[in-house]
Scaffold this active site. Structure first.
Site, PDB file in Angstrom:
ATOM      1  N   TYR A 116      27.323 -15.356   1.693  1.00  0.00           N
ATOM      2  CA  TYR A 116      27.573 -14.963   3.084  1.00  0.00           C
ATOM      3  C   TYR A 116      28.129 -13.545   3.182  1.00  0.00           C
ATOM      4  CZ  TYR A 116      27.632 -19.963   2.435  1.00  0.00           C
ATOM      5  OH  TYR A 116      27.352 -21.220   1.981  1.00  0.00           O
ATOM      6  N   HIS A 117      27.432 -12.639   2.519  1.00  0.00           N
ATOM      7  CA  HIS A 117      27.839 -11.230   2.501  1.00  0.00           C
ATOM      8  C   HIS A 117      26.823 -10.376   3.256  1.00  0.00           C
ATOM      9  CE1 HIS A 117      30.080 -12.143  -1.533  1.00  0.00           C
ATOM     10  NE2 HIS A 117      30.707 -12.634  -0.491  1.00  0.00           N
ATOM     11  N   GLN A 118      26.442 -10.807   4.435  1.00  0.00           N
ATOM     12  CA  GLN A 118      25.396 -10.089   5.173  1.00  0.00           C
ATOM     13  C   GLN A 118      25.893  -8.706   5.607  1.00  0.00           C
ATOM     14  OE1 GLN A 118      26.565 -13.184   6.135  1.00  0.00           O
ATOM     15  NE2 GLN A 118      24.879 -14.588   5.802  1.00  0.00           N
TER      16      GLN A 118
END
Ligand SMILES: Cc1cc2nc3c(=O)[nH]c(=O)nc-3n(C[C@H](O)[C@H](O)[C@H](O)COP(=O)(O)OP(=O)(O)OC[C@H]3O[C@@H](n4cnc5c(N)ncnc54)[C@H](O)[C@@H]3O)c2cc1C
Ligand SMILES: *[C@@H]1O[C@H](CO)[C@@H](O)[C@H](O)[C@H]1NC(C)=O
Ligand SMILES: *[C@@H]1O[C@H](CO)[C@@H](O)[C@H](O)[C@H]1NC(C)=O
Length: 631
Positions: A563-565
């Site tokens: 979840y490192h967008q």
């Protein structure tokens, strides 16, 4: 007395009891467990930490700055900007103040089922997650005062020197490693005792607690030894050089989660010039169409519409997924797309057209012949676990969802010329998906029961660990679109993992899987008879186990995200056709409007993104102070 400590104890016990009982995707007990975590949130209503911050008088509706979102970037900005006593700041946050239960690191996976997650899912696409329930991935994102740091895994990584140097060389003056380094130290309150700490790279006394995890499995010690035997130095990955192995450094203090709320907001909550409004969902930035000057924000609270005005600036810090959404809802985005959904265009910019993320593979499991891994059942049923946590901030509840060590490697698939630039992170987990009997972690990755029953059920009760390789610099990029012009509808997320034409991303992941196997063959782990689990992944039985084709099939079948967008509102000069904000974080072609959070990060970082997000907030605050002549 209902002290936070008692609350934590009671809630932990209840939650674990119920979480432990969840049997399937949407079982009634699953809903009950979520209800318990949510109900714990009501405690914050009884003892609110921000009692005087909800004022709604008319006079209070005009501010100098309005910040949307209280994750690492927004919270750091709110703190630093309100240091200026003459400035009046409004911080708007869609989520609520989180309950003390969120401070128990052990619960981080379960928190994804609570109201502190927006509950997004990525769109179904070809090429990845083929074996997932409905072919879709969960895409959690924090919705609380504190943003994603309320539900995240607390892993603290700054990134590689080259990350920042490359941002600068893309036309972003002031963002080189040399420029950014002082901000790491400015925020930090380091209490690292068990991992190496490079001299001059850590600082005490800042807002942001950084500690190692006081409780470890035996398996991680074996892994760290094996990695060294395989040639990786034991390093401070937040120090001089990243390549190597280390126990994880975390955003915790005294064994508890440190969020952007507890770090940057709680200590200053009595500042008179900072107004914090939770439960307030921004639906639109108000922009004067001709001058393109932002002058306020529209938001919804308890179903009612409100407006707040900004004399100086509006700063969007709603995170990598919601900042592009809010910009588009406000008329800033790709012209064709906005017209299609019926939003009047104020400025045509490539918002959401590019998105990088960090994918990982969750199907690599090893068994050992001694019980050196975590035993959740024992932790949960032993009174000592609770006592240790409450009295000393110690014991098993301080561990962060089983993540125990990180190894930074450069695989032989890398095409980057720099030898100090890792392309994969190996995330060591001191247990497997079987450790919690498929209750929580299986569901985070949307793995169907039948797949679990084949791959992990036979391992239940047996010692096993997993290593998740995470791809740092994917060549595949995704994008974000609005579902509709309704601001309360989630956007559509198209991650596009493993879609690059040369198949470089898959090749890198396969190389990483082979490197993990090489490490596991080292004496440190062979002492414990470590062995790869070779049960074929359902859907991949036609390929020979451990062949490249087998792993490609597996990678496209089971997937996780960290979840490192990033890059959805990319920072870059006006000539850059992909850029949305300039190097001072100002939205191109507008006035009084900035974006400051992970969405501006132009390239995927060699890090987990919380610390980079704090730094964007810290640096952003200084840019704003400079532009208004107070620094
Ligand atoms: C499950 C999970 C685990 C993770 N684990 C780690 C980890 O271990 N280490 C790490 O470094 N990183 C981790 N990350 C990533 C990291 O937490 C995020 O990159 C970081 O928090 C991003 O900071 P931000 O300020 O950009 O946005 P966020 O933290 O996402 O905060 C944005 C805030 O804006 C609010 N908001 C959004 N839209 C609106 C609106 N319209 N109106 C009002 N408010 C709004 C949101 O509710 C949220 O509070 C994880 C993320 C997740 C989801
Ligand atoms: C790459 O490294 C792995 C071990 O990590 C090895 O098995 C493989 O043969 C190597 N490939 C090449 C092309 O050198
Ligand atoms: C575990 O395996 C190793 C290597 O095969 C062996 O030396 C050791 O005795 C085994 N230990 C147990 C408890 O079986």
């Amino acid at each position: 007395m209902l002290t936070p400590k008692v609350a934590v104890a009671v809630c932990t016990l209840l939650t674990l009891t119920y979480v432990d009982a969840i049997t399937d995707e949407q079982g009634p007990l699953g809903r009950l467990s979520t209800a318990v975590i949510n109900a714990a949130g009501l405690l914050t209503r009884l003892v609110p930490r921000y009692p005087n911050q909800q004022g709604y008088t008319k006079e209070e509706n005009e501010f100098d700055f309005i910040i949307v979102g209280s994750g690492p970037s927004g919270a750091a900005l709110a703190n630093r900007l309100s240091e200026e006593k003459d400035w009046k700041i409004l911080l708007l946050e869609a989520g609520d103040e989180a309950s003390p239960i969120t401070e128990v690191p052990f619960l981080c996976g379960a928190l994804e089922f609570s109201k502190y997650n927006w509950g997004y899912k990525a769109e179904k696409m070809d090429g990845f997650c083929k074996g997932c329930i409905d072919g879709r991935m969960e895409w959690p994102h924090g919705k609380a005062l504190g943003g994603s740091t309320i539900i995240n895994y607390m892993i603290y990584v700054r990134g590689n020197r080259l990350d920042y140097d490359r941002w600068e060389s893309m036309g972003n003056p002031g963002w080189s490693y040399k420029d950014i380094f002082p901000y790491f130290l400015k925020s930090e309150d380091a209490h690292i005792t068990q991992t190496v700490k490079d001299a001059g790279y850590h600082e005490k006394g800042g807002y942001l607690g950084v500690s190692d995890v006081p409780f470890r499995s035996g398996a991680v010690d074996a892994f760290v030894q094996a990695a060294q035997e395989a040639g990786y130095p034991f390093v401070d990955y937040n120090g001089k050089s990243q390549i190597g192995v280390s126990y994880v450094q975390t955003n915790t203090k005294d064994g508890r989660r440190v969020s952007s709320e507890s770090a940057f907001l709680r200590p200053i909550r009595h500042r008179k010039n900072l107004v914090i409004r939770t439960g307030s969902h921004a639906t639109k930035v108000l922009i004067e169409p001709r001058s393109k000057k932002a002058y306020g924000v529209e938001y919804v609270r308890n179903g009612k519409k409100y407006k707040a005005l900004a004399r100086k600036e509006v700063i969007i810090s709603a995170g990598g997924l919601n900042s592009p959404q809010l910009l588009m809802l406000s008329g800033i985005g790709p012209k064709r797309h906005l017209q299609k959904v019926g939003i009047p265009v104020i400025k045509d910019l490539p918002v959401g057209e590019k998105m990088y993320d960090h994918a990982t593979f969750v199907g690599l499991t090893f068994t050992v012949n001694q019980s050196i891994v975590h035993k959740i059942q024992d932790y949960v049923t032993s009174p000592e676990s609770y006592a240790a946590f409450l009295k000393r901030g110690a014991g098993p509840f301080t561990q962060i969802g089983g993540v125990e060590a990180l190894t930074y490697i450069k695989t032989n698939a890398s095409d980057d010329p720099d030898p100090t630039f890792p392309d994969v992170e190996l995330i060591f987990i001191g247990g497997a998906l079987s450790t919690d009997a498929g209750v929580v972690y299986r569901r985070l990755f949307n793995i169907p029961r039948r797949t679990y029953d084949v791959l992990w059920k036979p391992l239940e009760g047996k010692p096993a660990f997993q290593v998740y390789p995470m791809l740092f610099h994917p060549k595949s990029t995704g994008y974000i679109k609005l579902r509709s012009r309704n601001p309360l509808e989630p956007p559509k997320f198209y991650p596009n993992y493993f879609s690059d034409l040369e198949n470089h991303d898959i090749k890198t992941m396969i190389a990483a899987i082979r490197e993990v196997q090489r490490i596991v063959k080292s004496p440190g782990l062979q002492k414990f008879g470590a062995q790869i689990v070779d049960t074929p992944i359902p859907g991949c039985e036609q390929h020979a186990f451990n062949s490249d084709e087998y792993w490609e099939c597996g990678l496209r079948s089971l997937i996780g995200s960290l979840y490192h967008q990033v890059a959805t509102c990319k920072m870059g000069p006006a000539e850059d056709k992909e850029a949305v904000v300039d190097a001072r974080l100002r939205v191109h072609g507008t006035k009084g409007l900035r974006v400051a959070d992970t969405s501006v990060i132009p390239l995927p970082v060699t890090a987990h993104t919380a610390e980079p997000a704090y730094v964007v907030g810290e640096k952003g605050a200084d840019l704003i102070k400079q532009d208004w002549g107070v620094l």
